[in-house]
Design a protein around this motif. Structure first.
Motif, short mmCIF file in Angstrom:
data_model
loop_
_atom_site.label_atom_id
_atom_site.label_comp_id
_atom_site.label_asym_id
_atom_site.label_seq_id
_atom_site.Cartn_x
_atom_site.Cartn_y
_atom_site.Cartn_z
N MET A 195 0.84 -1.19 0.00
CA MET A 195 0.00 0.00 0.00
C MET A 195 0.88 1.24 0.00
SD MET A 195 -2.98 -1.35 0.03
CE MET A 195 -3.83 -2.87 0.52
N ILE A 196 0.57 2.21 -0.81
CA ILE A 196 1.35 3.45 -0.85
C ILE A 196 0.82 4.39 0.22
CG2 ILE A 196 1.85 3.17 -3.30
CD1 ILE A 196 -0.27 5.25 -3.88
N PRO A 197 1.65 5.28 0.73
CA PRO A 197 1.18 6.26 1.73
C PRO A 197 0.05 7.12 1.15
CG PRO A 197 3.57 6.20 1.67
CD PRO A 197 3.11 5.36 0.51
N GLY A 198 -0.96 7.34 1.93
CA GLY A 198 -2.13 8.09 1.50
C GLY A 198 -3.34 7.21 1.28
N TYR A 199 -3.15 5.87 1.27
CA TYR A 199 -4.27 4.95 1.10
C TYR A 199 -5.16 5.02 2.34
CZ TYR A 199 -6.83 0.54 0.80
OH TYR A 199 -7.82 -0.42 0.76
N THR A 200 -6.45 5.25 2.14
CA THR A 200 -7.38 5.46 3.26
C THR A 200 -8.26 4.26 3.53
OG1 THR A 200 -8.99 6.47 1.75
CG2 THR A 200 -7.43 7.95 2.86
N GLY A 201 -8.07 3.16 2.80
CA GLY A 201 -8.88 1.97 3.04
C GLY A 201 -8.43 1.19 4.26
N PHE A 202 -9.16 0.14 4.58
CA PHE A 202 -8.86 -0.69 5.75
C PHE A 202 -7.79 -1.71 5.40
CE2 PHE A 202 -9.69 -4.62 8.16
CZ PHE A 202 -9.40 -4.14 9.43
N VAL A 203 -6.82 -1.84 6.28
CA VAL A 203 -5.76 -2.84 6.13
C VAL A 203 -5.85 -3.75 7.36
CG1 VAL A 203 -3.28 -3.25 5.92
CG2 VAL A 203 -4.30 -1.20 4.89
N PRO A 204 -6.23 -5.01 7.20
CA PRO A 204 -6.41 -5.89 8.35
C PRO A 204 -5.10 -6.12 9.10
CG PRO A 204 -6.52 -7.14 6.30
CD PRO A 204 -6.53 -5.69 5.92
N LEU A 205 -5.19 -6.13 10.42
CA LEU A 205 -4.07 -6.41 11.34
C LEU A 205 -2.99 -5.34 11.32
CD1 LEU A 205 -3.60 -10.26 10.77
CD2 LEU A 205 -5.05 -9.10 12.44
N ARG A 206 -3.18 -4.23 10.67
CA ARG A 206 -2.14 -3.20 10.64
C ARG A 206 -1.98 -2.55 12.01
NH1 ARG A 206 -1.97 2.32 9.93
NH2 ARG A 206 0.02 3.09 9.11
N GLN A 207 -3.05 -2.59 12.83
CA GLN A 207 -2.94 -1.98 14.15
C GLN A 207 -1.95 -2.70 15.05
OE1 GLN A 207 -5.55 -3.47 12.90
NE2 GLN A 207 -6.36 -5.02 14.30
N ASN A 208 -1.51 -3.90 14.66
CA ASN A 208 -0.56 -4.66 15.47
C ASN A 208 0.90 -4.34 15.13
OD1 ASN A 208 -2.80 -5.93 16.57
ND2 ASN A 208 -2.69 -7.67 15.15
N TYR A 209 1.11 -3.49 14.12
CA TYR A 209 2.48 -3.21 13.68
C TYR A 209 2.75 -1.72 13.79
CZ TYR A 209 2.48 -7.95 11.81
OH TYR A 209 2.41 -9.32 11.68
N ILE A 210 3.85 -1.38 14.49
CA ILE A 210 4.21 0.03 14.69
C ILE A 210 5.72 0.18 14.49
CG2 ILE A 210 2.28 0.53 16.24
CD1 ILE A 210 4.14 0.11 18.60
N CYS A 211 6.18 1.40 14.58
CA CYS A 211 7.61 1.75 14.52
C CYS A 211 8.24 1.39 13.17
CB CYS A 211 8.40 1.08 15.66
SG CYS A 211 7.84 1.59 17.31
N LYS A 212 7.43 1.36 12.11
CA LYS A 212 7.96 1.14 10.77
C LYS A 212 7.25 2.10 9.82
CE LYS A 212 9.10 -3.77 11.32
NZ LYS A 212 8.89 -5.14 10.78
N THR A 213 7.72 2.13 8.59
CA THR A 213 7.07 2.97 7.60
C THR A 213 5.70 2.38 7.25
OG1 THR A 213 8.07 1.78 5.76
CG2 THR A 213 9.30 3.65 6.67
N TYR A 214 4.90 3.18 6.57
CA TYR A 214 3.54 2.75 6.23
C TYR A 214 3.57 1.53 5.31
CZ TYR A 214 -1.26 2.91 4.51
OH TYR A 214 -2.56 2.59 4.18
N ALA A 215 4.46 1.53 4.32
CA ALA A 215 4.54 0.40 3.40
C ALA A 215 4.97 -0.87 4.11
CB ALA A 215 5.49 0.73 2.26
N GLU A 216 5.93 -0.77 5.06
CA GLU A 216 6.41 -1.96 5.76
C GLU A 216 5.34 -2.52 6.68
OE1 GLU A 216 9.89 -0.56 7.68
OE2 GLU A 216 11.18 -0.78 5.92
N THR A 217 4.64 -1.65 7.42
CA THR A 217 3.59 -2.15 8.32
C THR A 217 2.46 -2.81 7.52
OG1 THR A 217 2.58 0.06 8.31
CG2 THR A 217 4.10 -0.47 10.11
#
Length: 209
Positions: A1-23
């Motif tokens: 996903m590129i930065p700026g994507y506003t849709g839902f990404v499942p399980l993304r709330q479990n990943y932090i401290c990385k860039t948007y594309a990596e999470t």
């Protein structure tokens, strides 16, 4: 996903401290693994009782398209087919279907001076009166007039303008001649609203005062 994507990404709330594309990449990878594991467990649960009961069982795949059983199938006939009730004009007076539904734009005889209720009720009363007049014959049509009307031939409806009393002060409908009268109570000014003109009402109100 590129930065700026506003849709839902499942399980993304479990990943932090990385860039948007990596999470997003890590979250989608975990999500796909869980989906594959869930489908594998579901297929294993379904095949387990079949394999144990019939070890040599192999489900047969149906050939498509299926072969028709008959080239000329018999038409379906309902055991209790629906029949249209017919025209309300020719129904019995006691029939519950003797009325026109709301939205009917055709002419309904005897319905012009009926008001104060729903359209099905008005048309039912009008059709009942019309059918009684037609059954009585042409000679009986002369006795039906606005001044002399037999109440037995017309179903009772609430009287809008009573001839012996006035209207209630909360009435907000039209009153013939009321806009040109003043100086008395609402009940006196609306007494027998259809029986007198405005000048006659004023003369009567003066005599009462």
């Amino acid at each position: 996903m590129i930065p700026g994507y506003t849709g839902f990404v499942p399980l993304r709330q479990n990943y932090i401290c990385k860039t948007y594309a990596e999470t997003c990449r890590d979250a989608l990878s975990e999500f796909n693994q869980e989906q594959a594991k869930r489908l594998h467990n579901a297929s294993a649960d379904l095949s387990f009782p079949v394999i144990n009961s019939v070890p040599d069982f192999r489900p047969r795949r149906s050939n498509s398209p299926l072969i028709a059983l008959s080239k000329d199938p018999a038409p379906y006939k309902a055991p209790d087919p629906w029949k249209p009730p017919g025209s309300p004009y020719f129904m019995e007076d006691s029939s519950p279907h003797k009325y026109f539904i709301s939205g009917f734009t055709g002419y309904v005889p005897k319905a012009r001076f009926l008001f104060g209720t729903g359209y099905p009720t008005i048309t039912n009363k009008a059709l009942i009166q019309f059918s009684k007049e037609m059954k009585a014959g042409p000679a009986s049509l002369q006795k039906y007039s606005l001044q002399e009307e037999d109440s037995s031939n017309l179903p009772l409806i609430p009287t809008i303008y009573p001839s012996k009393t006035g209207l209630l002060p909360s009435y907000t409908g039209h009153i013939p001649g009321y806009r040109f009268q003043y100086g008395h109570t609402f009940g006196k000014l609306t007494h027998n609203a259809l029986g007198h003109t405005a000048s006659q009402k004023n003369a009567g109100a003066i005599r009462l005062s």
